[in-house]
Structures are given as structure tokens and as C-alpha cells.
Design an enzyme around this catalytic site. Structure first.
Site, PDB file in Angstrom:
ATOM      1  N   ASN A 107       0.835  -1.184  -0.201  1.00 26.55           N
ATOM      2  CA  ASN A 107      -0.017   0.004  -0.029  1.00 26.55           C
ATOM      3  C   ASN A 107       0.883   1.499  -0.085  1.00 26.55           C
ATOM      4  O   ASN A 107       2.094   1.132   0.385  1.00 26.55           O
ATOM      5  CB  ASN A 107      -0.990  -0.044   1.348  1.00 26.55           C
ATOM      6  CG  ASN A 107      -1.975   1.167   1.314  1.00 26.55           C
ATOM      7  OD1 ASN A 107      -2.427   1.594   0.171  1.00 26.55           O
ATOM      8  ND2 ASN A 107      -1.863   1.982   2.541  1.00 26.55           N
ATOM      9  N   HIS A 109       0.684   5.103   1.451  1.00 26.92           N
ATOM     10  CA  HIS A 109       0.140   5.899   2.358  1.00 26.92           C
ATOM     11  C   HIS A 109       0.609   7.421   2.264  1.00 26.92           C
ATOM     12  O   HIS A 109       1.846   7.419   2.264  1.00 26.92           O
ATOM     13  CB  HIS A 109      -0.180   5.473   3.809  1.00 26.92           C
ATOM     14  CG  HIS A 109      -1.033   6.255   4.583  1.00 26.92           C
ATOM     15  ND1 HIS A 109      -2.238   6.033   4.449  1.00 26.92           N
ATOM     16  CD2 HIS A 109      -0.522   7.106   5.573  1.00 26.92           C
ATOM     17  CE1 HIS A 109      -2.688   7.164   5.398  1.00 26.92           C
ATOM     18  NE2 HIS A 109      -1.681   7.589   6.085  1.00 26.92           N
ATOM     19  N   SER A 136       4.489   6.789   2.352  1.00 31.85           N
ATOM     20  CA  SER A 136       5.143   5.460   2.903  1.00 31.85           C
ATOM     21  C   SER A 136       4.712   4.552   1.756  1.00 31.85           C
ATOM     22  O   SER A 136       3.346   4.291   1.791  1.00 31.85           O
ATOM     23  CB  SER A 136       4.838   5.405   4.309  1.00 31.85           C
ATOM     24  OG  SER A 136       5.441   6.350   5.072  1.00 31.85           O
ATOM     25  N   ASP A 145      -2.703   0.537   7.889  1.00 29.58           N
ATOM     26  CA  ASP A 145      -1.565   1.546   7.488  1.00 29.58           C
ATOM     27  C   ASP A 145      -0.199   1.167   8.477  1.00 29.58           C
ATOM     28  O   ASP A 145       0.242   2.320   9.069  1.00 29.58           O
ATOM     29  CB  ASP A 145      -2.129   3.015   7.494  1.00 29.58           C
ATOM     30  CG  ASP A 145      -3.021   3.401   6.600  1.00 29.58           C
ATOM     31  OD1 ASP A 145      -3.240   2.887   5.325  1.00 29.58           O
ATOM     32  OD2 ASP A 145      -3.854   4.267   6.736  1.00 29.58           O
TER      33      ASP A 145
HETATM   34  C1  GRF Z   1      -2.766   9.068  -2.639  1.00 30.34           C
HETATM   35  O1  GRF Z   1      -2.199  10.175  -2.020  1.00 30.34           O
HETATM   36  C2  GRF Z   1      -2.410   7.632  -2.088  1.00 30.34           C
HETATM   37  O2  GRF Z   1      -1.140   7.789  -1.388  1.00 30.34           O
HETATM   38  C3  GRF Z   1      -3.498   7.592  -0.962  1.00 30.34           C
HETATM   39  O3  GRF Z   1      -4.455   8.092  -1.882  1.00 30.34           O
HETATM   40  C4  GRF Z   1      -4.141   8.843  -2.859  1.00 30.34           C
HETATM   41  C5  GRF Z   1      -4.519   8.101  -4.309  1.00 30.34           C
HETATM   42  O4  GRF Z   1      -4.331   8.857  -5.450  1.00 30.34           O
HETATM   43  N1  GRF Z   1      -3.615   6.262  -0.575  1.00 30.34           N
HETATM   44  P1  GRF Z   1      -4.338   8.250  -6.802  1.00 30.34           P
HETATM   45  O5  GRF Z   1      -5.684   7.945  -7.088  1.00 30.34           O
HETATM   46  O6  GRF Z   1      -3.347   7.387  -6.873  1.00 30.34           O
HETATM   47  O7  GRF Z   1      -4.287   9.282  -7.654  1.00 30.34           O
END
Ligand code: GRF
Length: 208
Positions: A107, A109, A136, A145
Site C-alpha cells: 500500500n 500512504h 510511505s 496503514d
Molecule cells: C494517494 O495520495 C495515496 O497515497 C492515497 O490516496 C491517494 C490516491 O491517489 N492512498 P491516486 O488515486 O493514486 O491518484
């Protein structure tokens, strides 16, 4: 060829970065499916336009989290993935789902974990007066997370920043560190040691 499945909920810019890196850097891998929990996830269109199977498993069709998780697990499993990448996937996945893909599910985050798990990370970082923020990439474990960290990016919080400007600065680094981590995973460069993900050759796991 390793098989990659990417889960999204919206825009999908991280998914795009992964698909582009896979093609441009000629990873020994293929993104075999992009799965969303919402039919209106914009990223599904990008996937289709790039010849990638785009699937929707709408969480609203299910009366319980377990029901959704089971259907999602079946959909993911049907593509026999070596790696499952959560990229802006906004549903909390239950323990049973996580255990099915543990060790091969990542994932990204948008905070310097363990700070600010959950939602509204940029707002919380600004409110806390953080001078730096970042993103991260971590292994997914049942705790939200919280899994072992593969890599982090660090950006300054600048005077006058709001959620939008900080999110934009962090997102640009997400598009660098997520593909880097996936490439390392494919190359077998990372090992779990004492609960931490360590690069076998000592490469820096920080992007500044
Ligand atoms: C990103 O900031 C990611 O870290 C978080 O949600 C957002 C998703 O953006 N989990 P995208 O859909 O990849 O443009």
C-alpha cells in the site's frame, strides 16, 4: 512474467505511474488487472485505454464488509497475482482478505508512517505543525496503514501550504517511490528482517 493486480478507488495516478514504469523500465511483469470498488473510479478508463482488464466490484452491492471482501478476494485471486498493489484504494480490508495476500500486498500512504494513519493526513500534518511530510510504501497487514515500511519520501512543509499544495508535493514523490518499491519486490531486493523490510544491498530506502 510476474502478475500484478492494482486496486484503486478513484483518480488512479499511482496506478498510472506503476503501469508506465512497468512498460518503460521493461519490468519482468505485467499489470493483469485494475480493480475498483466504484464504477466511477476514473482510473478504470486509463486501464482500459492501455489494454488492461478493468473490473469493478462495487462495495455498495454488499450488505457486509465480509461479503465485499470475499467477492473482492475472488476477483483478485482469479488473476493469480504475484503482487497486489493498493493504490488509493479507500476501503478497509478485513483480516481474512489480508491474510490471503499477506507478504505480496503493498500500500502507499500519504504520510510518514507511523504518523497519521487513516484519512486527512495532510490536514493533520499541517495542523500538527509538521515541518516535513511525505509518503510511505508498506506491506499490508491487518492493522490499518501499519505494516513494515519499504520506502519513505520526505518533502518540506512550506510556509503558506494548504492541504492541496502539500498533497501535490507529496503525490509527486509517491509516483517515484511506489514504482521503485515494486521494482525491488520483483527483483527480490527486499527481505523481511526482524519485522523490517531491508534492502539486501543497502540501497537507500528514503527519497528526499
Ligand atoms: C494517494 O495520495 C495515496 O497515497 C492515497 O490516496 C491517494 C490516491 O491517489 N492512498 P491516486 O488515486 O493514486 O491518484
Amino acid at each position: 512474467m510476474k502478475r500484478i493486480v492494482i486496486l484503486i478507488s478513484g483518480r488512479g495516478s499511482n496506478m498510472e505511474a506503476l503501469v508506465r514504469s512497468c512498460a518503460e523500465e521493461k519490468w519482468p511483469a505485467q499489470v493483469v488487472a485494475v480493480i475498483a470498488n466504484r464504477a466511477d473510479a476514473a482510473g478504470l478508463q486509463f486501464a482500459q485505454m492501455h489494454g488492461i482488464t478493468a473490473v469493478c466490484v462495487p462495495h455498495r452491492d454488499f450488505g457486509s464488509r465480509q461479503g465485499f471482501d470475499a467477492a473482492l478476494a475472488e476477483a483478485v485471486q482469479s488473476f493469480a497475482p504475484d503482487l497486489v498493489l493498493l493504490a488509493g484504494f479507500m476501503r478497509i480490508l478485513g483480516t481474512a482478505f489480508v491474510h490471503k495476500f499477506e507478504g505480496r500486498m503493498l500500500n502507499i500512504h500519504p504520510s510518514l508512517l507511523p504518523a497519521f494513519p487513516g484519512l486527512h493526513t495532510h490536514r493533520r500534518a499541517l495542523h500538527a505543525g509538521c515541518q516535513v511530510s511525505g509518503a510511505s510504501v508498506h506491506l499490508v497487514t491487518p492493522e490499518l496503514d501499519h505494516g513494515p515500511i519499504l520506502m519513505q519520501s520526505v518533502v518540506p512543509v512550506l510556509p503558506g501550504d494548504d492541504e492541496t499544495s502539500l498533497a501535490r508535493r507529496v503525490l509527486a514523490t509517491e509516483h517515484v517511490i511506489y514504482p521503485t518499491c515494486v521494482r525491488w519486490m520483483l527483483q527480490g531486493k527486499l527481505a523481511l528482517k526482524d519485522g523490517r523490510m531491508v534492502h539486501r544491498e543497502g540501497a537507500s530506502q528514503v527519497w528526499i
